[in-house]
Design a protein around this motif. Sequence first.
Motif, mmCIF file in Angstrom:
data_model
loop_
_atom_site.group_PDB
_atom_site.id
_atom_site.type_symbol
_atom_site.label_atom_id
_atom_site.label_comp_id
_atom_site.label_asym_id
_atom_site.label_seq_id
_atom_site.Cartn_x
_atom_site.Cartn_y
_atom_site.Cartn_z
ATOM 1 N N ASP A 224 0.840 -1.189 0.000
ATOM 2 C CA ASP A 224 0.000 0.000 0.000
ATOM 3 C C ASP A 224 0.888 1.256 0.000
ATOM 4 O O ASP A 224 1.868 1.317 0.754
ATOM 5 C CB ASP A 224 -0.868 -0.032 1.275
ATOM 6 N N ALA A 225 0.509 2.240 -0.817
ATOM 7 C CA ALA A 225 1.303 3.469 -0.940
ATOM 8 C C ALA A 225 1.504 4.176 0.402
ATOM 9 O O ALA A 225 2.447 4.956 0.565
ATOM 10 C CB ALA A 225 0.640 4.422 -1.925
ATOM 11 N N ALA A 226 0.651 3.890 1.377
ATOM 12 C CA ALA A 226 0.792 4.528 2.701
ATOM 13 C C ALA A 226 2.178 4.259 3.294
ATOM 14 O O ALA A 226 2.714 5.091 4.028
ATOM 15 C CB ALA A 226 -0.286 4.023 3.642
ATOM 16 N N ASP A 228 4.967 4.291 1.822
ATOM 17 C CA ASP A 228 5.935 5.281 1.327
ATOM 18 C C ASP A 228 5.844 6.574 2.136
ATOM 19 O O ASP A 228 6.858 7.223 2.398
ATOM 20 C CB ASP A 228 5.724 5.560 -0.170
ATOM 21 N N ASP A 229 4.614 6.926 2.540
ATOM 22 C CA ASP A 229 4.452 8.124 3.379
ATOM 23 C C ASP A 229 5.065 7.897 4.755
ATOM 24 O O ASP A 229 5.663 8.795 5.335
ATOM 25 C CB ASP A 229 2.961 8.479 3.524
ATOM 26 N N LEU A 245 -2.496 -2.709 6.740
ATOM 27 C CA LEU A 245 -2.221 -2.290 5.359
ATOM 28 C C LEU A 245 -1.730 -3.479 4.531
ATOM 29 O O LEU A 245 -1.049 -4.365 5.056
ATOM 30 C CB LEU A 245 -1.134 -1.212 5.339
ATOM 31 N N VAL A 260 -5.859 -3.764 -2.828
ATOM 32 C CA VAL A 260 -5.474 -2.358 -2.983
ATOM 33 C C VAL A 260 -5.683 -1.935 -4.439
ATOM 34 O O VAL A 260 -5.236 -2.630 -5.346
ATOM 35 C CB VAL A 260 -3.985 -2.164 -2.598
ATOM 36 N N LYS A 262 -5.137 -0.272 -8.001
ATOM 37 C CA LYS A 262 -3.867 -0.160 -8.735
ATOM 38 C C LYS A 262 -3.104 1.115 -8.417
ATOM 39 O O LYS A 262 -1.887 1.103 -8.244
ATOM 40 C CB LYS A 262 -4.138 -0.209 -10.237
ATOM 41 N N GLU A 263 -3.828 2.237 -8.341
ATOM 42 C CA GLU A 263 -3.134 3.517 -8.149
ATOM 43 C C GLU A 263 -2.525 3.647 -6.751
ATOM 44 O O GLU A 263 -1.668 4.497 -6.529
ATOM 45 C CB GLU A 263 -4.054 4.709 -8.482
ATOM 46 N N ARG A 264 -2.948 2.789 -5.833
ATOM 47 C CA ARG A 264 -2.368 2.844 -4.478
ATOM 48 C C ARG A 264 -1.374 1.692 -4.224
ATOM 49 O O ARG A 264 -0.837 1.554 -3.128
ATOM 50 C CB ARG A 264 -3.462 2.790 -3.412
ATOM 51 N N LEU A 265 -1.174 0.875 -5.242
ATOM 52 C CA LEU A 265 -0.284 -0.273 -5.059
ATOM 53 C C LEU A 265 1.133 0.101 -5.508
ATOM 54 O O LEU A 265 1.326 0.666 -6.569
ATOM 55 C CB LEU A 265 -0.784 -1.462 -5.883
ATOM 56 N N ARG A 266 2.097 -0.177 -4.657
ATOM 57 C CA ARG A 266 3.497 0.093 -5.009
ATOM 58 C C ARG A 266 4.245 -1.221 -5.142
ATOM 59 O O ARG A 266 3.973 -2.179 -4.413
ATOM 60 C CB ARG A 266 4.161 0.942 -3.921
#
Length: 430
Positions: A224-226, A228-229, A245, A260, A262-266
């Motif tokens: 989840d992109a979270a 990265d934050d 997550l 998740v 696609k746009e939030r998947l890293r």
Amino acid sequence: MRLSQYFLPLLKENPSEAQIVSHRFMLRSGMIRQQSAGLYTWLPLGQRVLSKVENIVADELNKAGCIRVIMPTLQPADLWKESGRYDAYGKEMLRITDRHERDLLYSPTCEEMIVDNFRSFVRSYKSLPINMYQINWKFRDEIRPRFGVMRGREFFMKDGYSFHADIEDAKREYNKMYDVYHKIFARLGLTAIAVNADSGPIGGAVSHEFQVIAETGESALYYDAAFDDIRAGKLAMSSEEMRKLYAAADELHIPEKCPVPKERLREARGIEVGQIFLLGRKYTDAMNVDVTGADGQLQRVEMGTYGIGVSRLLGAIIEASHDDNGIIWPESVAPFDIGLINLRVGDIKCDAICESLYNSLSEQGKEVLYDDTDERAGGKFASMDLIGLPWQIVVGPKGAEKGVVELKNRKTSEKQEFTVDDCLKILLGA
Ligand code: ATP
Ligand code: MG
């Protein structure tokens, strides 16, 4: 430590065998020397960092109630025949025969031996739970040892093992270790992402790998992109929240089933610095380990196992924290706290200031590497940047006339002049 009396064999040239930055800097900064494929001598500077990482790992585990032991690195094959892993483990296991023709092996991991210790002492559920760990050398005859200490054959590992009366209690400990691991990696200056993972030859139903994101990592991960934050320090989350997550190792990530969008998947590469396993009864079934329960009946013991790659962590820390000039050690594991550079050894004022700083800082418990050699200035600066101590104090003849020195922060490269007293105050946090 006076550099003139220390053993710090720096390399000027980039060693051709080093493909990744951490390996290159560890060789160049005289931390390690390869003896043979995947086997390293830990030179004085490397040994200091290795011990610091070891101590942080041990400190957090001790605080969490884990109990330290040391088991032999050589194990009798019989234990592994009993668990069924002697044949299953394959070529990574180094097998040895002693002079009495007894089969031994160099420990790649220690489930069997800790279980054998446990069963020889513990009889009752009242003694449970127990969580014991060691930090000790392991050997795995890796087919492709590479990247220096990242994938060695002999490597330093923390391996912990817990024993429980029931699976609920084993899960509780597993979750606790999950939290403790985050604390350990944070103290080392790392943000690790815990991904759901396959348990491989260690076994068990639930497992997480702790991965440090790095381009040179050997594992592929999806998350989840979270995260990265969180890594960027933009988002703070408890490890309980983090656990909700999505994060999965390559082999467990099924795109069609991924929750998740696609746009939030890293997708990234990671260095596996630790792995935890909810084992259940894999070893206690194979090795018949029971305790007496509250009802007086024998019951099978449940287990968890928890590994950390202590020597690999040094590579991971360097991958995460360096610049073109060298390593940038987090203060918690830096081989010395401060590098003191005397630009004119033999000059009465420079020598006097350096001696006084060296003595005052050392007396206050700071570890100082004092460059008292007569190398030229450029070489001294380059060496200090390479070995990456958090602070550098530069003492030159012009400043010494005025009683000022230059203080450089390795991480920010910020340099500022201070009087000797103010410099001391800053470094001693007064
Ligand atoms: P890998 O997938 O990288 O081979 P593993 O999953 O086989 O590792 P574990 O059995 O989980 O390794 O061992 C615990 C930890 O020991 C790993 O998380 C890793 O940090 C470290 N480790 C494993 N193999 C090596 C090695 N060859 N060199 C250095 N560290 C290692
Ligand atoms: Mg693993």
